[in-house]
Write an enzyme that holds these catalytic residues in place. Structure first.
Site, mmCIF file in Angstrom:
data_model
loop_
_atom_site.group_PDB
_atom_site.id
_atom_site.type_symbol
_atom_site.label_atom_id
_atom_site.label_comp_id
_atom_site.label_asym_id
_atom_site.label_seq_id
_atom_site.Cartn_x
_atom_site.Cartn_y
_atom_site.Cartn_z
ATOM 1 N N HIS A 185 0.830 -1.202 0.000
ATOM 2 C CA HIS A 185 0.000 0.000 0.000
ATOM 3 C C HIS A 185 0.868 1.258 0.000
ATOM 4 O O HIS A 185 0.490 2.287 -0.561
ATOM 5 C CB HIS A 185 -0.903 0.043 1.241
ATOM 6 C CG HIS A 185 -1.980 -0.988 1.258
ATOM 7 N ND1 HIS A 185 -1.771 -2.268 1.718
ATOM 8 C CD2 HIS A 185 -3.281 -0.922 0.879
ATOM 9 C CE1 HIS A 185 -2.903 -2.954 1.625
ATOM 10 N NE2 HIS A 185 -3.837 -2.160 1.119
ATOM 11 N N ASP B 244 -4.451 -7.525 -7.367
ATOM 12 C CA ASP B 244 -4.740 -6.695 -6.204
ATOM 13 C C ASP B 244 -5.140 -5.312 -6.714
ATOM 14 O O ASP B 244 -5.031 -5.006 -7.914
ATOM 15 C CB ASP B 244 -3.508 -6.626 -5.299
ATOM 16 C CG ASP B 244 -3.847 -6.336 -3.846
ATOM 17 O OD1 ASP B 244 -4.987 -5.904 -3.565
ATOM 18 O OD2 ASP B 244 -2.963 -6.518 -2.991
#
Length: 376
Positions: free
Chosen positions: A233, A311
């Site tokens: 992230h 993802d």
């Protein structure tokens, strides 16, 4: 929106059509062809090739859109995505809860309008990753569930799946198969265990419970995030070399994938893997990662024939620092993904344009998109 590009194959197709016209025996060919014949055949052939190119472009666009799963904020944005041909919508944590609860403006209303042939997904693992738990209810973290044994894991996952299904959700981006070996905050109790056997057993049980309830589980984050250098992230993350990863996360993915219920998906993470991926390219954009998963050439692995997801391509710096979501979506499909996911939901039309252009240029075979769609 970028203009449509005419594939390079057009000229070759026209040449083939013209050549076919000259295959008659010499004795049957007039000694002095009329000028009308020579001046009208080329335009006719060009028109035929143009029509074929247009058909290919239209199919590429339809297929490309159907392989995209985009985040939606409310009923209107969900309708817009589905009207544009998106194959799936992603209920993110900032989505209007009314999308789950408001009669006439919820997922059931969308299915009534657009039919049932689209995917509705959510990211619901339990513990600290459970979206809209005020509506869907909460469950313990995977590590806590694992302590109660596989039967309890399966029971809880079934109850969760039943609640998801009742709200129209048919895909859950869970469970993690990652092994918590490096003590990363981003993994921690999201993992079912600190060794491959425990992680695999918990993931298998959770996937079975969701499947019992009619919800597709999606294993993540292949080839493994548990021993990575950081959080994808926040930026690029590197795993141990492939030969070491084989004894860590991949040692859990092998038995988990081998025992996966029919229809289970696998999510590829944004991890760079020395010995597998090219340089710092994340696995989600690298063909080598998809080939590894498809081949099953890792400890305990079997060839995987189910759908492969990326993802999130918009909310994770490991990818967003390298490419926009539309660019990343096109690259991921070229690499071998079947479903490309981005939570922001922005740029769907641009992504379709980029994929159609890649098909026209020969970078993505049309048959590859057809095969991806068939794995739905």
């Amino acid at each position: 929106m970028p203009g449509r590009r005419v594939p390079a194959v057009v000229a070759a197709l026209a040449c083939t059509l013209l050549t076919a016209c000259s295959s008659a025996p010499i004795s049957d060919v007039p000694s002095a062809p009329s000028s009308a014949t020579s001046t009208t055949s080329a335009p006719a052939s060009t028109a035929s090739a143009d029509a074929e190119a247009a058909e290919v472009d239209a199919e590429a666009r339809r297929l490309a859109a159907s392989l995209m799963v985009v985040g939606v904020t409310d009923y209107e944005s969900a309708r817009a995505a589905l009207s544009a041909g998106a194959g799936g919508i992603f209920v993110v944590n900032w989505s209007d809860p009314g999308l789950l609860t408001e009669p006439g403006r919820d997922i059931h209303a969308l299915r009534a309008e657009f039919g049932g042939d689209f995917e509705v997904s959510i990211d619901f693992e339990g513990g600290r990753v459970q979206r809209h738990s005020d509506v869907l209810g909460g469950i313990p973290a995977p590590r806590e569930l694992a302590a109660a044994g596989p039967a309890e894991v399966r029971r809880v996952a079934f109850e969760l799946g039943t609640r998801l299904r009742a709200r129209g959700i048919d895909t859950d981006y869970a469970p993690l198969v990652d092994v918590d070996t490096a003590g990363l905050d981003i993994i921690g109790d999201r993992s079912f265990g600190t060794d491959p056997a425990a992680a695999a057993a918990g993931a298998q049980a959770f996937a079975a419970g969701l499947t019992d309830a009619g919800v597709r589980p999606v294993y993540k984050h292949f080839p493994g995030h548990g021993a990575a250098s950081g959080d994808t992230h926040e930026g690029p993350a590197v795993t141990p070399p492939l030969d070491e990863l084989a004894h860590l996360d991949l040692a859990a993915f092998g038995p988990a994938v081998a025992a996966a219920p029919p229809g289970t998906g696998v999510m590829v993470g944004h991890l760079s893997v020395p010995g597998l991926t090219s340089g710092e390219t994340p696995a989600s954009l690298d063909p080598a990662a998809y080939r590894l998963l498809r081949s099953g050439a890792y400890p305990g692995g079997v060839p995987f024939e189910g759908p492969i997801y990326t993802d999130d391509l918009s909310g994770m710096a490991a990818v967003s620092e390298r490419a926009t979501p539309p660019q990343a979506a096109a690259r991921a499909l070229a690499a071998g993904a079947d479903r490309v996911l981005w939570s922001s939901g922005e740029g769907l039309d641009e992504a379709v344009d980029l994929v159609a252009a890649a098909v026209a240029d020969g970078e993505i075979p049309l048959e590859q998109l057809r095969a991806a769609a068939a794995r739905g």
